[in-house]
Design an enzyme around this catalytic site. Structure first.
Site, PDB file in Angstrom:
ATOM      1  N   ARG A  69       0.851  -1.191   0.000  1.00 19.62           N
ATOM      2  CA  ARG A  69       0.000   0.000   0.000  1.00 19.62           C
ATOM      3  C   ARG A  69       0.882   1.234   0.000  1.00 19.62           C
ATOM      4  O   ARG A  69       1.946   1.239   0.625  1.00 19.62           O
ATOM      5  CB  ARG A  69      -0.843   0.062   1.279  1.00 19.62           C
ATOM      6  CG  ARG A  69      -1.949  -0.913   1.413  1.00 19.62           C
ATOM      7  CD  ARG A  69      -2.818  -0.575   2.618  1.00 19.62           C
ATOM      8  NE  ARG A  69      -2.117  -0.676   3.879  1.00 19.62           N
ATOM      9  CZ  ARG A  69      -1.717   0.351   4.603  1.00 19.62           C
ATOM     10  NH1 ARG A  69      -1.925   1.589   4.197  1.00 19.62           N
ATOM     11  NH2 ARG A  69      -1.097   0.183   5.753  1.00 19.62           N
ATOM     12  N   TYR A 209      -1.456  -4.087  -6.657  1.00 13.64           N
ATOM     13  CA  TYR A 209      -1.127  -4.811  -5.433  1.00 13.64           C
ATOM     14  C   TYR A 209      -2.098  -4.540  -4.286  1.00 13.64           C
ATOM     15  O   TYR A 209      -2.418  -3.391  -3.983  1.00 13.64           O
ATOM     16  CB  TYR A 209       0.285  -4.424  -4.958  1.00 13.64           C
ATOM     17  CG  TYR A 209       0.857  -5.405  -3.965  1.00 13.64           C
ATOM     18  CD1 TYR A 209       1.583  -6.515  -4.398  1.00 13.64           C
ATOM     19  CD2 TYR A 209       0.662  -5.255  -2.604  1.00 13.64           C
ATOM     20  CE1 TYR A 209       2.090  -7.438  -3.512  1.00 13.64           C
ATOM     21  CE2 TYR A 209       1.167  -6.173  -1.695  1.00 13.64           C
ATOM     22  CZ  TYR A 209       1.887  -7.266  -2.164  1.00 13.64           C
ATOM     23  OH  TYR A 209       2.381  -8.178  -1.267  1.00 13.64           O
ATOM     24  N   LYS A 218      -9.265  -2.119   2.235  1.00 13.74           N
ATOM     25  CA  LYS A 218      -9.005  -0.891   2.997  1.00 13.74           C
ATOM     26  C   LYS A 218      -9.801   0.293   2.425  1.00 13.74           C
ATOM     27  O   LYS A 218     -10.285   1.137   3.172  1.00 13.74           O
ATOM     28  CB  LYS A 218      -7.504  -0.569   2.984  1.00 13.74           C
ATOM     29  CG  LYS A 218      -6.626  -1.688   3.514  1.00 13.74           C
ATOM     30  CD  LYS A 218      -6.929  -2.029   4.945  1.00 13.74           C
ATOM     31  CE  LYS A 218      -5.936  -3.054   5.469  1.00 13.74           C
ATOM     32  NZ  LYS A 218      -6.194  -3.420   6.867  1.00 13.74           N
ATOM     33  N   HIS A 238     -10.930  -1.140  12.053  1.00 13.28           N
ATOM     34  CA  HIS A 238      -9.781  -1.971  11.678  1.00 13.28           C
ATOM     35  C   HIS A 238      -9.530  -2.966  12.825  1.00 13.28           C
ATOM     36  O   HIS A 238      -8.563  -2.842  13.564  1.00 13.28           O
ATOM     37  CB  HIS A 238      -8.579  -1.041  11.469  1.00 13.28           C
ATOM     38  CG  HIS A 238      -7.388  -1.701  10.868  1.00 13.28           C
ATOM     39  ND1 HIS A 238      -6.107  -1.189  11.008  1.00 13.28           N
ATOM     40  CD2 HIS A 238      -7.250  -2.828  10.122  1.00 13.28           C
ATOM     41  CE1 HIS A 238      -5.260  -1.957  10.373  1.00 13.28           C
ATOM     42  NE2 HIS A 238      -5.912  -2.954   9.828  1.00 13.28           N
ATOM     43  N   SER A 260      -0.006  -2.107  13.100  1.00 13.24           N
ATOM     44  CA  SER A 260       0.738  -3.191  12.453  1.00 13.24           C
ATOM     45  C   SER A 260       1.874  -3.664  13.362  1.00 13.24           C
ATOM     46  O   SER A 260       2.364  -2.925  14.216  1.00 13.24           O
ATOM     47  CB  SER A 260       1.260  -2.748  11.096  1.00 13.24           C
ATOM     48  OG  SER A 260       1.953  -1.549  11.244  1.00 13.24           O
ATOM     49  N   CYS A 262       1.758  -5.877  15.735  1.00 12.03           N
ATOM     50  CA  CYS A 262       1.375  -6.131  17.135  1.00 12.03           C
ATOM     51  C   CYS A 262       0.749  -7.521  17.297  1.00 12.03           C
ATOM     52  O   CYS A 262       0.156  -7.810  18.332  1.00 12.03           O
ATOM     53  CB  CYS A 262       0.405  -5.071  17.623  1.00 12.03           C
ATOM     54  SG  CYS A 262       1.182  -3.488  17.959  1.00 12.03           S
ATOM     55  N   ASP A 285      -9.182  -8.861  10.411  1.00  9.00           N
ATOM     56  CA  ASP A 285      -8.654  -7.532  10.062  1.00  9.00           C
ATOM     57  C   ASP A 285      -9.674  -6.399  10.169  1.00  9.00           C
ATOM     58  O   ASP A 285      -9.329  -5.327  10.630  1.00  9.00           O
ATOM     59  CB  ASP A 285      -8.088  -7.577   8.631  1.00  9.00           C
ATOM     60  CG  ASP A 285      -7.252  -6.357   8.300  1.00  9.00           C
ATOM     61  OD1 ASP A 285      -6.517  -5.886   9.188  1.00  9.00           O
ATOM     62  OD2 ASP A 285      -7.323  -5.864   7.153  1.00  9.00           O
ATOM     63  N   ARG A 377       2.636 -11.858   0.731  1.00  9.64           N
ATOM     64  CA  ARG A 377       1.299 -12.147   1.280  1.00  9.64           C
ATOM     65  C   ARG A 377       0.804 -13.537   0.900  1.00  9.64           C
ATOM     66  O   ARG A 377       1.144 -14.058  -0.166  1.00  9.64           O
ATOM     67  CB  ARG A 377       0.291 -11.135   0.715  1.00  9.64           C
ATOM     68  CG  ARG A 377       0.558  -9.702   1.125  1.00  9.64           C
ATOM     69  CD  ARG A 377      -0.013  -9.411   2.464  1.00  9.64           C
ATOM     70  NE  ARG A 377       0.513  -8.190   3.056  1.00  9.64           N
ATOM     71  CZ  ARG A 377       0.010  -7.644   4.153  1.00  9.64           C
ATOM     72  NH1 ARG A 377      -1.009  -8.196   4.767  1.00  9.64           N
ATOM     73  NH2 ARG A 377       0.533  -6.559   4.668  1.00  9.64           N
ATOM     74  N   ARG A 408       2.073  -0.946  21.245  1.00 13.09           N
ATOM     75  CA  ARG A 408       3.354  -1.650  21.355  1.00 13.09           C
ATOM     76  C   ARG A 408       4.259  -0.754  22.177  1.00 13.09           C
ATOM     77  O   ARG A 408       4.968   0.092  21.648  1.00 13.09           O
ATOM     78  CB  ARG A 408       3.915  -1.881  19.953  1.00 13.09           C
ATOM     79  CG  ARG A 408       5.096  -2.807  19.953  1.00 13.09           C
ATOM     80  CD  ARG A 408       5.713  -2.948  18.577  1.00 13.09           C
ATOM     81  NE  ARG A 408       6.776  -3.934  18.673  1.00 13.09           N
ATOM     82  CZ  ARG A 408       6.621  -5.229  18.429  1.00 13.09           C
ATOM     83  NH1 ARG A 408       5.488  -5.691  18.023  1.00 13.09           N
ATOM     84  NH2 ARG A 408       7.642  -6.047  18.596  1.00 13.09           N
TER      85      ARG A 408
HETATM   86  O1  O2Y Z   1       0.296  -3.921   1.564  1.00 16.75           O
HETATM   87  C1  O2Y Z   1      -0.903  -4.151   1.413  1.00 16.75           C
HETATM   88  O2  O2Y Z   1      -1.500  -3.809   0.400  1.00 16.75           O
HETATM   89  C2  O2Y Z   1      -1.658  -4.872   2.411  1.00 16.75           C
HETATM   90  S1  O2Y Z   1      -1.944  -4.012   3.886  1.00 16.75           S
HETATM   91  C3  O2Y Z   1      -2.882  -5.045   4.914  1.00 16.75           C
HETATM   92  C4  O2Y Z   1      -3.281  -6.275   4.450  1.00 16.75           C
HETATM   93  C5  O2Y Z   1      -4.042  -7.102   5.258  1.00 16.75           C
HETATM   94  C6  O2Y Z   1      -4.392  -6.665   6.492  1.00 16.75           C
HETATM   95  N1  O2Y Z   1      -4.005  -5.462   6.952  1.00 16.75           N
HETATM   96  C7  O2Y Z   1      -3.231  -4.664   6.210  1.00 16.75           C
HETATM   97  C8  O2Y Z   1      -2.850  -3.353   6.834  1.00 16.75           C
HETATM   98  O3  O2Y Z   1      -2.032  -2.613   6.328  1.00 16.75           O
HETATM   99  O4  O2Y Z   1      -3.418  -3.060   7.903  1.00 16.75           O
HETATM  100 MN    MN Z   2      -5.039  -4.366   8.466  1.00 16.11          MN
END
Ligand code: O2Y
Ligand code: MN
Length: 600
Positions: A69, A209, A218, A238, A260, A262, A285, A377, A408
């Site tokens: 992301r 991606y 998201k 979330h 993230s 954690c 998630d 992933r 954390r």
């Molecule tokens: O990098 C990505 O596109 C995935 S990010 C993600 C994927 C699954 C669950 N949580 C997340 C996140 O960034 O919180």
């Molecule tokens: Mn997530």
């Protein structure tokens, strides 16, 4: 045949704009899923894994420039900049529409436009919502098959005049007659992940991606849904959802938000160390929660699959995740073994002698590089998790008894702290943080705040989102869950984690369960309600009295030094910060000051 009028008009409009060579409305069938893999294998981007080892599973290598992301290219295009808030990148909607129009014009030349009707949540659930993603990526189609419910049933549910969130996605690399396609088309120099919360639309360009391209996750289930939830009086969070069953068979459902790194996925699929307690997963998630007639807050997992981080996942850290992956999986940017299977760092203690790494190069343990990308992933149906709860697809959802906010923190924050009420809980959620740097002795390390673990995912001004949490408590006839601030990451003076973590977290869940039942004791402290020494089940765990005391200590000085940091953090949101949260902060300060011994 598309019956929904709004959908039919919109499809024509997008077809006209993107000018694809072909056009397919996805039906969600197995045939369709297999056809996507035929295309992806033929294009050179995917390989089928050894069928005997991992049936019906695929390995995909993305472009090395398209691996995660991209928050810096994620935009919230509300009419008013202040409504996006300092937590989001903002571009005026008119300007963004102009840019997108230019980018999307003809962007699907030479490609097929796939139309994916999808439901976030079980089709027909009163908590679920529908989206339609248009994409030119067969990888996205295949992934959406796993991550959401798609196809004919969704179109039926949509009917002639049902509402849906329009989601337009393109990898952003049109083909003309002279071009030969590349295995993973993308356009990282022209990346836009754009959200229009006022009109509830998503437009994503340039990446194939994960969260950039699987727009149900998201983009819809958090950024757009959080704005919808704000306007409609529900919560899009979330959070994981777990089902906790005690030895007598009583059940509580718990939701939890964790920044993230954690251990959120691990907690969702936890194997408890305390005998005869059971944890099952409802979601790993994202959690959508709405109040029902009887006043209880019911939750669904809007997703149908898990898009989990592979590196670090192994039988020791998360056996249930590993056991989910025996077949029907998509692996992205992991390494390939010589016998046609997959590997990543942390899967086994010893790496294989030879691999093909995520870039497609030979790799040995001496290479000195990572075999799998750190954001590699696995994509798998949630139904394949060995501890998936039977009711995970119940249309009504599951009633939530407690909400966890995790941080954390090496210092200050105790193992578990129960909020006295919802508002204090919302305050806890607004301050959760991770230490970016190690603390020098007696000080706090540099903090990264991630309120409610929503910083990258709140589709509007974070302070308004806090206000929404506050306002929830003012709704009529609602039964609010209890709220807990948990921290598995306290360190001792030698920098060693005090709490053993992993399955032992079930002891904290047990205390929370028993608080919900009214059978566990707590001591009221200036920071919240902490477990009494006897109420936390530590039988058979190797912790000294000193360590337990540290985990459950109220560090008056530490919390007092935290107060100005919270104040400074709130300052960026100005006077939109809810009065109720400022009041919580002031009351906390007062209670801490009153707790200082007279000679202190
Ligand atoms: O990098 C990505 O596109 C995935 S990010 C993600 C994927 C699954 C669950 N949580 C997340 C996140 O960034 O919180
Ligand atoms: Mn997530």
């Amino acid at each position: 045949m598309v019956k929904n009028t709004k959908l039919a008009v919109w499809l024509e409009e997008i077809k006209e704009l993107c000018q694809p060579d072909d056009f397919i409305i996805c039906d969600g069938s197995d045939d369709e899923y297999n056809r996507m893999w035929d295309i992806l294998i033929k294009s050179g981007v995917a390989r089928q894994l050894d069928h005997d080892k991992r049936p019906n599973s695929y390995l995909v290598r993305s472009d090395p420039k398209d691996v995660a992301r991209v928050e810096s290219r994620t935009f919230i295009c509300s009419e008013d900049e202040a409504d996006a808030g300092p937590n989001n990148n903002w571009i005026p909607p008119d300007e963004m529409r102009k840019t997108l129009k230019g980018l999307f014009k003809g962007c699907m030349h030479g490609r097929t436009m796939y139309v994916i009707p999808f439901s976030m949540g079980p089709v027909g659930s009163p908590i679920a919502h529908i989206g339609v993603e248009i994409t030119d990526s067969p990888y996205v189609v295949a992934s959406m098959h796993v991550m959401t419910r798609i196809g004919k049933a969704v179109l039926e549910e949509l009917g002639r005049d049902g509402e849906f969130v329009p989601c337009v996605h393109s990898v952003g690399l049109p083909l003309d007659d002279l071009d030969k396609d590349v295995p993973w088309p993308c356009n990282p120099d022209n990346l836009y992940i754009s959200h229009f919360p006022d009109s509830r639309e998503i437009w994503s360009f340039g990446s194939g991606y994960g969260g950039n391209a699987l727009l149900g996750k998201k983009c819809f289930a958090l950024r757009i849904a959080s704005a919808m939830a704000h306007d409609e009086g529900w919560l899009a969070e979330h959070m994981l959802i777990l089902k906790l069953t005690n030895p007598e068979g009583a059940v509580h459902y718990i939701a939890g938000a964790f920044p993230s790194a954690c251990g959120k996925t691990n907690l969702a699929m936890l194997i408890p160390t305390i005998p005869d307690w059971k944890v099952e997963m409802v979601g790993d998630d994202i959690c959508w929660m709405k109040f029902q007639q009887d006043g209880r807050l019911f939750a669904i997992n809007p997703e149908a699959g898990i898009f989990g981080v592979a590196p670090g996942t192994g039988m020791a850290s998360n056996a249930n995740a590993m056991l989910s992956l025996h077949r029907d999986c998509i692996f992205t940017n992991v390494a390939e073994t010589d016998d046609g299977d997959i590997w990543w760092e942390g899967m086994t203690e010893e790496p294989p002698d030879h691999l093909i790494d995520w870039n497609g190069n030979d790799w040995t343990p001496e290479s000195g590089t990572l075999a799998a990308h750190p954001n590699a992933r696995f994509t798998v149906s949630a139904a394949q998790c060995p501890v998936i709860a039977d009711e995970w697809e119940d249309l009504a959802g599951v009633p939530i008894s407690a909400i966890l906010f995790g941080g954390r923190r090496a210092t200050v924050v105790p193992l578990v702290n129960e909020a006295a009420n919802w508002i204090q809980g919302a305050f806890f959620g607004s301050i959760i943080s991770s230490e970016k740097t190690a603390a020098a002795s007696g000080t706090i390390g540099e903090l990264r705040r991630d309120p409610m673990a929503m910083l990258p995912f709140c589709g509007y001004n974070m302070a308004d989102y806090w206000q929404h949490w506050v306002d929830i408590s003012k709704m009529q006839h609602v039964q609010l869950p209890r709220i807990y601030y948990v921290n598995w990451f306290r360190k001792d003076a030698d920098g060693k984690y005090i709490w053993p973590g992993f399955g032992e977290n079930s002891r904290v869940l047990k205390w929370i369960f028993e608080r919900c039942e009214g059978s566990a004791d707590a001591v009221e402290t200036p920071i919240g309600n902490l477990p009494t020494m006897d109420s936390l089940d530590l039988s058979g765990i190797n912790l000294g009295q000193d360590e337990i005391a540290q985990l459950l200590s109220v560090e008056i000085d530490g919390w007092l030094s935290e107060i100005p940091l919270i104040e400074a953090y709130y300052t960026q949101y100005g006077d939109r910060v809810p009065q109720a949260l400022r009041q919580e902060l002031n009351s906390l300060r007062e209670r801490l000051e009153n707790a200082i011994p007279a000679d202190g």
